[in-house]
Scaffold this motif. Structure first.
Motif, mmCIF file in Angstrom:
data_model
loop_
_atom_site.group_PDB
_atom_site.id
_atom_site.type_symbol
_atom_site.label_atom_id
_atom_site.label_comp_id
_atom_site.label_asym_id
_atom_site.label_seq_id
_atom_site.Cartn_x
_atom_site.Cartn_y
_atom_site.Cartn_z
ATOM 1 N N PHE A 176 11.869 5.803 -5.233
ATOM 2 C CA PHE A 176 10.413 6.465 -4.046
ATOM 3 C C PHE A 176 10.199 5.262 -4.577
ATOM 4 O O PHE A 176 9.546 5.481 -5.656
ATOM 5 C CB PHE A 176 10.064 8.100 -4.641
ATOM 6 C CG PHE A 176 8.852 8.582 -3.051
ATOM 7 C CD1 PHE A 176 9.089 8.366 -2.140
ATOM 8 C CD2 PHE A 176 7.586 7.646 -3.929
ATOM 9 C CE1 PHE A 176 8.568 8.674 -1.658
ATOM 10 C CE2 PHE A 176 6.488 7.677 -2.220
ATOM 11 C CZ PHE A 176 6.216 8.371 -1.094
ATOM 12 N N VAL A 177 9.196 5.088 -2.827
ATOM 13 C CA VAL A 177 8.067 3.982 -3.137
ATOM 14 C C VAL A 177 7.000 4.132 -2.357
ATOM 15 O O VAL A 177 7.192 4.399 -1.034
ATOM 16 C CB VAL A 177 8.372 2.286 -3.466
ATOM 17 C CG1 VAL A 177 7.317 1.274 -3.573
ATOM 18 C CG2 VAL A 177 9.860 1.842 -3.842
ATOM 19 N N ALA A 178 5.988 4.303 -3.079
ATOM 20 C CA ALA A 178 4.933 4.560 -2.252
ATOM 21 C C ALA A 178 4.781 3.762 -0.504
ATOM 22 O O ALA A 178 5.180 2.637 -0.733
ATOM 23 C CB ALA A 178 3.292 4.742 -3.274
ATOM 24 N N PRO A 179 4.382 4.676 0.455
ATOM 25 C CA PRO A 179 4.567 3.635 1.123
ATOM 26 C C PRO A 179 3.788 2.241 1.404
ATOM 27 O O PRO A 179 4.229 1.203 1.915
ATOM 28 C CB PRO A 179 4.185 4.266 2.297
ATOM 29 C CG PRO A 179 4.711 6.154 2.305
ATOM 30 C CD PRO A 179 4.366 5.642 0.541
ATOM 31 N N GLU A 180 2.915 2.123 1.116
ATOM 32 C CA GLU A 180 1.564 0.919 0.623
ATOM 33 C C GLU A 180 2.532 0.509 -0.394
ATOM 34 O O GLU A 180 1.656 -1.355 0.015
ATOM 35 C CB GLU A 180 0.449 1.148 0.540
ATOM 36 C CG GLU A 180 -0.477 1.741 -0.798
ATOM 37 C CD GLU A 180 -0.305 3.819 -0.718
ATOM 38 O OE1 GLU A 180 -0.138 3.867 -1.589
ATOM 39 O OE2 GLU A 180 1.092 3.969 0.438
ATOM 40 N N TRP A 181 2.614 0.618 -0.480
ATOM 41 C CA TRP A 181 3.783 -0.606 -1.913
ATOM 42 C C TRP A 181 5.996 -0.500 -1.256
ATOM 43 O O TRP A 181 6.012 -1.814 -2.226
ATOM 44 C CB TRP A 181 3.876 -0.160 -3.088
ATOM 45 C CG TRP A 181 2.558 -0.637 -3.779
ATOM 46 C CD1 TRP A 181 0.964 1.294 -3.702
ATOM 47 C CD2 TRP A 181 2.127 -0.786 -4.647
ATOM 48 N NE1 TRP A 181 0.578 0.191 -4.309
ATOM 49 C CE2 TRP A 181 0.877 -0.538 -5.172
ATOM 50 C CE3 TRP A 181 2.696 -2.271 -5.295
ATOM 51 C CZ2 TRP A 181 0.383 -2.174 -6.244
ATOM 52 C CZ3 TRP A 181 2.058 -2.903 -5.764
ATOM 53 C CH2 TRP A 181 1.233 -2.419 -6.205
ATOM 54 N N ARG A 182 5.953 -0.879 -0.024
ATOM 55 C CA ARG A 182 7.000 -0.791 0.294
ATOM 56 C C ARG A 182 7.568 -2.350 0.657
ATOM 57 O O ARG A 182 6.035 -3.411 0.766
ATOM 58 C CB ARG A 182 7.412 0.033 1.029
ATOM 59 C CG ARG A 182 7.873 1.359 0.595
ATOM 60 C CD ARG A 182 7.726 2.769 1.588
ATOM 61 N NE ARG A 182 8.074 4.206 0.212
ATOM 62 C CZ ARG A 182 8.441 4.477 1.314
ATOM 63 N NH1 ARG A 182 8.719 4.735 3.096
ATOM 64 N NH2 ARG A 182 8.565 6.235 1.017
ATOM 65 N N ARG A 183 8.610 -2.729 0.444
ATOM 66 C CA ARG A 183 8.507 -4.641 0.857
ATOM 67 C C ARG A 183 7.996 -5.490 0.017
ATOM 68 O O ARG A 183 7.499 -6.583 0.056
ATOM 69 C CB ARG A 183 8.591 -4.871 2.177
ATOM 70 C CG ARG A 183 9.068 -4.056 3.379
ATOM 71 C CD ARG A 183 8.795 -4.267 4.821
ATOM 72 N NE ARG A 183 9.774 -3.417 5.607
ATOM 73 C CZ ARG A 183 11.243 -3.782 5.793
ATOM 74 N NH1 ARG A 183 11.747 -4.802 5.438
ATOM 75 N NH2 ARG A 183 12.135 -2.930 6.637
ATOM 76 N N GLN A 184 7.732 -5.070 -1.044
ATOM 77 C CA GLN A 184 7.052 -6.017 -1.924
ATOM 78 C C GLN A 184 7.339 -5.966 -3.237
ATOM 79 O O GLN A 184 7.388 -6.867 -4.542
ATOM 80 C CB GLN A 184 5.756 -5.448 -2.467
ATOM 81 C CG GLN A 184 4.786 -5.140 -1.078
ATOM 82 C CD GLN A 184 3.718 -4.700 -1.033
ATOM 83 O OE1 GLN A 184 2.976 -4.729 -2.256
ATOM 84 N NE2 GLN A 184 3.117 -4.040 -0.496
ATOM 85 N N GLY A 185 8.986 -5.575 -3.460
ATOM 86 C CA GLY A 185 9.950 -5.595 -4.709
ATOM 87 C C GLY A 185 9.656 -4.169 -5.368
ATOM 88 O O GLY A 185 10.397 -5.012 -7.149
ATOM 89 N N VAL A 186 8.859 -3.465 -5.549
ATOM 90 C CA VAL A 186 9.420 -2.628 -6.063
ATOM 91 C C VAL A 186 10.053 -1.866 -6.307
ATOM 92 O O VAL A 186 10.909 -1.769 -7.641
ATOM 93 C CB VAL A 186 7.569 -1.559 -6.153
ATOM 94 C CG1 VAL A 186 8.037 -0.476 -6.847
ATOM 95 C CG2 VAL A 186 6.491 -1.736 -5.861
ATOM 96 N N ALA A 187 11.059 -1.458 -5.392
ATOM 97 C CA ALA A 187 12.180 -1.000 -5.465
ATOM 98 C C ALA A 187 13.273 -1.801 -6.201
ATOM 99 O O ALA A 187 13.561 -1.092 -6.788
ATOM 100 C CB ALA A 187 12.934 -0.369 -4.014
#
Length: 170
Positions: free
Chosen positions: A100-111
């Motif tokens: 799970f990645v917080a919505p504001e951090w998605r599409r930034q390589g966290v997952a």
């Protein structure tokens, strides 16, 4: 555009204060997918993830430096019948779970970074592959090298069962 290492990975065992937030995320995500879930049971299961070391189950957190805000999490578990917390046998399948990645951090390589951490941990345990089930995110995993093995009914819904070989390269 990816933020350049604007976050870091730590184990839930080293930051147990985040346990309730992770349990809430897991609970909400299960409900979103139409699964039955009870937040108190999610929390209870996560307590087993606090043993640390080279043990399974294990959960890692993505934290924003400076603020220390929790921005994501991922777990590795064993569904082997009778599995107990500890170091798994090499022939025991490990499952990537609860990404799970917080919505504001998605599409930034966290997952992708969290997944790579699980891959590295699993390789260090001598594992040759990882497994997962996916519904609406199957394409995300496929683009990262996961292979569809079969479709199965789980919790009253159809899921894709996927695997990823753990070689030396991503």
């Amino acid at each position: 555009m990816e933020r350049e290492l604007a976050w870091h990975r730590v184990s839930l065992a080293s930051c147990p204060d985040y346990l309730d937030q992770v349990a809430t995320w897991h609970h909400r995500e299960c409900l979103r997918q139409g699964l039955q879930s009870h937040q108190d049971k999610r929390r209870e299961r996560l307590l087993q993830h606090l043993i640390g070391c080279a043990c399974v189950p294990q959960t890692w957190l993505a934290l924003e430096p400076g603020s220390g805000d929790l921005i994501g999490c991922v777990s590795v578990v064993s569904y082997h019948l009778g599995a107990r917390p500890g170091t798994p046998q090499a022939d025991t399948p490990l499952w990537l779970s609860n990404l799970f990645v917080a919505p504001e951090w998605r599409r930034q390589g966290v997952a992708s970074g969290l997944i790579e951490g699980v891959r590295q941990f699993s390789r260090e345990l001598g594992m040759t592959g990882l497994w997962l089930t996916a519904t609406d995110q199957s394409e995300f995993y496929r683009r990262r090298g996961w292979q569809l093995v079969r479709r199965a009914k789980l919790g009253g819904r159809w899921v894709n069962v996927m695997t990823h070989a753990l070689g030396d390269t991503p």
